[in-house]
Scaffold this motif. Structure first.
Motif, short mmCIF file in Angstrom:
data_model
loop_
_atom_site.label_atom_id
_atom_site.label_comp_id
_atom_site.label_asym_id
_atom_site.label_seq_id
_atom_site.Cartn_x
_atom_site.Cartn_y
_atom_site.Cartn_z
N ASP A 55 0.78 -1.16 0.03
CA ASP A 55 0.03 0.13 -0.05
C ASP A 55 0.83 1.08 0.27
OD1 ASP A 55 0.74 0.13 2.46
OD2 ASP A 55 -0.95 -0.12 3.53
N GLY A 56 1.97 1.15 -0.20
CA GLY A 56 3.03 2.30 -0.32
C GLY A 56 3.71 2.77 1.22
N ARG A 57 3.04 2.22 2.30
CA ARG A 57 3.70 2.35 3.64
C ARG A 57 5.27 2.23 3.66
NH1 ARG A 57 1.54 -0.39 7.82
NH2 ARG A 57 0.81 -1.82 6.31
N ARG A 58 5.95 2.69 4.27
CA ARG A 58 7.21 2.35 4.71
C ARG A 58 7.42 2.16 6.14
NH1 ARG A 58 6.91 4.62 0.13
NH2 ARG A 58 8.52 4.66 -1.48
N ILE A 59 8.03 0.78 6.39
CA ILE A 59 8.26 0.36 7.74
C ILE A 59 9.65 -0.02 7.99
CG2 ILE A 59 5.85 -0.22 8.22
CD1 ILE A 59 6.63 -3.04 7.81
N ASP A 60 10.24 0.07 9.14
CA ASP A 60 11.60 -0.56 9.51
C ASP A 60 11.61 -2.03 9.40
OD1 ASP A 60 12.41 2.01 10.08
OD2 ASP A 60 12.01 1.98 12.31
N TYR A 61 12.61 -2.75 9.12
CA TYR A 61 13.11 -3.79 8.96
C TYR A 61 12.80 -4.42 10.35
CZ TYR A 61 15.31 -8.46 9.07
OH TYR A 61 15.70 -9.65 9.05
N LYS A 62 12.15 -5.53 10.83
CA LYS A 62 12.40 -6.10 12.23
C LYS A 62 12.60 -7.49 11.79
CE LYS A 62 9.44 -2.88 14.34
NZ LYS A 62 8.96 -1.94 13.41
N ARG A 63 13.65 -8.12 12.39
CA ARG A 63 13.99 -9.38 12.46
C ARG A 63 12.94 -10.40 13.10
NH1 ARG A 63 19.13 -12.38 12.15
NH2 ARG A 63 19.14 -14.20 13.19
N ASN A 64 12.46 -10.04 14.11
CA ASN A 64 11.33 -10.73 14.62
C ASN A 64 10.36 -10.87 13.87
OD1 ASN A 64 12.87 -11.25 17.29
ND2 ASN A 64 11.67 -9.50 18.42
N LYS A 65 9.68 -9.99 13.23
CA LYS A 65 8.76 -10.18 12.39
C LYS A 65 8.79 -11.11 11.19
CE LYS A 65 5.28 -7.89 9.53
NZ LYS A 65 4.53 -6.63 9.23
N LEU A 66 10.04 -11.13 10.80
CA LEU A 66 10.39 -12.34 9.58
C LEU A 66 10.46 -13.66 10.50
CD1 LEU A 66 11.59 -12.78 6.97
CD2 LEU A 66 13.76 -12.54 7.67
N LEU A 67 10.98 -13.86 11.94
CA LEU A 67 11.10 -14.86 12.44
C LEU A 67 9.70 -15.49 13.02
CD1 LEU A 67 12.69 -17.10 14.17
CD2 LEU A 67 12.65 -15.61 15.97
N GLU A 68 8.84 -14.66 13.21
CA GLU A 68 7.28 -14.98 13.41
C GLU A 68 6.70 -15.42 12.23
OE1 GLU A 68 5.30 -11.74 15.44
OE2 GLU A 68 6.67 -11.74 16.95
N SER A 69 6.94 -14.82 10.94
CA SER A 69 6.16 -15.35 9.93
C SER A 69 6.81 -16.65 9.36
CB SER A 69 6.00 -14.26 8.84
OG SER A 69 7.49 -14.27 8.41
N MET A 70 8.05 -16.86 9.61
CA MET A 70 8.52 -18.23 9.21
C MET A 70 8.13 -19.26 9.95
SD MET A 70 12.38 -17.37 7.65
CE MET A 70 12.61 -18.89 7.19
N GLY A 71 8.03 -18.68 11.39
CA GLY A 71 7.71 -19.61 12.54
C GLY A 71 6.32 -20.20 12.45
N LEU A 72 5.52 -19.65 11.66
CA LEU A 72 4.16 -19.97 11.52
C LEU A 72 4.04 -21.01 10.42
CD1 LEU A 72 2.06 -16.71 11.63
CD2 LEU A 72 1.79 -18.59 13.23
N ALA A 73 4.73 -20.81 9.38
CA ALA A 73 4.77 -21.70 8.40
C ALA A 73 5.40 -22.98 8.83
CB ALA A 73 5.71 -21.32 7.00
N LEU A 74 6.41 -22.95 9.59
CA LEU A 74 7.25 -24.10 10.15
C LEU A 74 6.58 -24.74 11.41
CD1 LEU A 74 10.68 -22.40 9.61
CD2 LEU A 74 9.81 -24.58 8.51
N ARG A 75 5.56 -24.32 11.99
CA ARG A 75 4.96 -24.70 12.95
C ARG A 75 4.77 -26.42 12.90
NH1 ARG A 75 -0.71 -22.64 16.06
NH2 ARG A 75 -0.07 -23.75 17.86
N LYS A 76 5.19 -26.94 13.89
CA LYS A 76 5.02 -28.31 14.03
C LYS A 76 5.75 -29.32 12.76
CE LYS A 76 0.90 -28.26 16.69
NZ LYS A 76 -0.53 -29.01 17.12
#
Length: 149
Positions: A55-76
């Protein structure tokens, strides 16, 4: 370093190891008061590019957000924390090597999918099905067929 369990300020480094790629140092610490052990990681402090959302917004990179999204996919899934950490480090190295001040979120999504495909096919399909917003079962089937090849 402050103990995360009791808040005591005196802790002792019990063990130090360098990561396989030499980009970070893992330290096992023990609290002088409660004697509990915990792990810390030491990494260089670098500036990551800003992320440009769809949507054009600019946000800071956050390692934790990347870790959480990968964690959801890798759950169990049978993937170790160390494997996930290494995958995130490869993604971060790629982001830094681009040498850009801003990176589209879609680029990060593609990097995540590439790493998940190497780690675990089921996690890759989970992430891709959400990331690509499949509209029908045929889209999903074509992704599964792609992974089987």
């Amino acid at each position: 370093m402050k103990c995360p369990f009791c808040g005591h300020l005196e802790t002792q480094v019990v063990e130090t190891r360098m990561s396989e790629d030499g980009d970070s140092i893992r330290r096992r610490r023990q609290c002088g008061a409660c004697e509990k052990r915990y792990t810390t990681y030491e990494r260089p402090d670098v500036s990551f590019p800003n992320i440009v959302k769809k949507d054009g917004r600019r946000i800071d990179y956050k390692r934790n957000k990347l870790l959480e999204s990968m964690g959801l996919a890798l759950r169990k899934r049978p993937v170790s924390t160390e494997q996930v950490d290494n995958a995130i480090e490869r993604i971060e190295e790629k982001l830094l090597s681009l040498g850009q001040r801003e990176v589209p979120s879609t680029r990060i999504g593609e990097l995540v999918m590439r790493e998940l495909k190497k780690l675990d096919k089921v996690a890759y399909i989970r992430f891709a099905s959400v990331y690509r917003s499949f509209e029908d079962i045929d889209d999903f089937k074509s992704l599964v067929d792609e992974v089987r090849k």
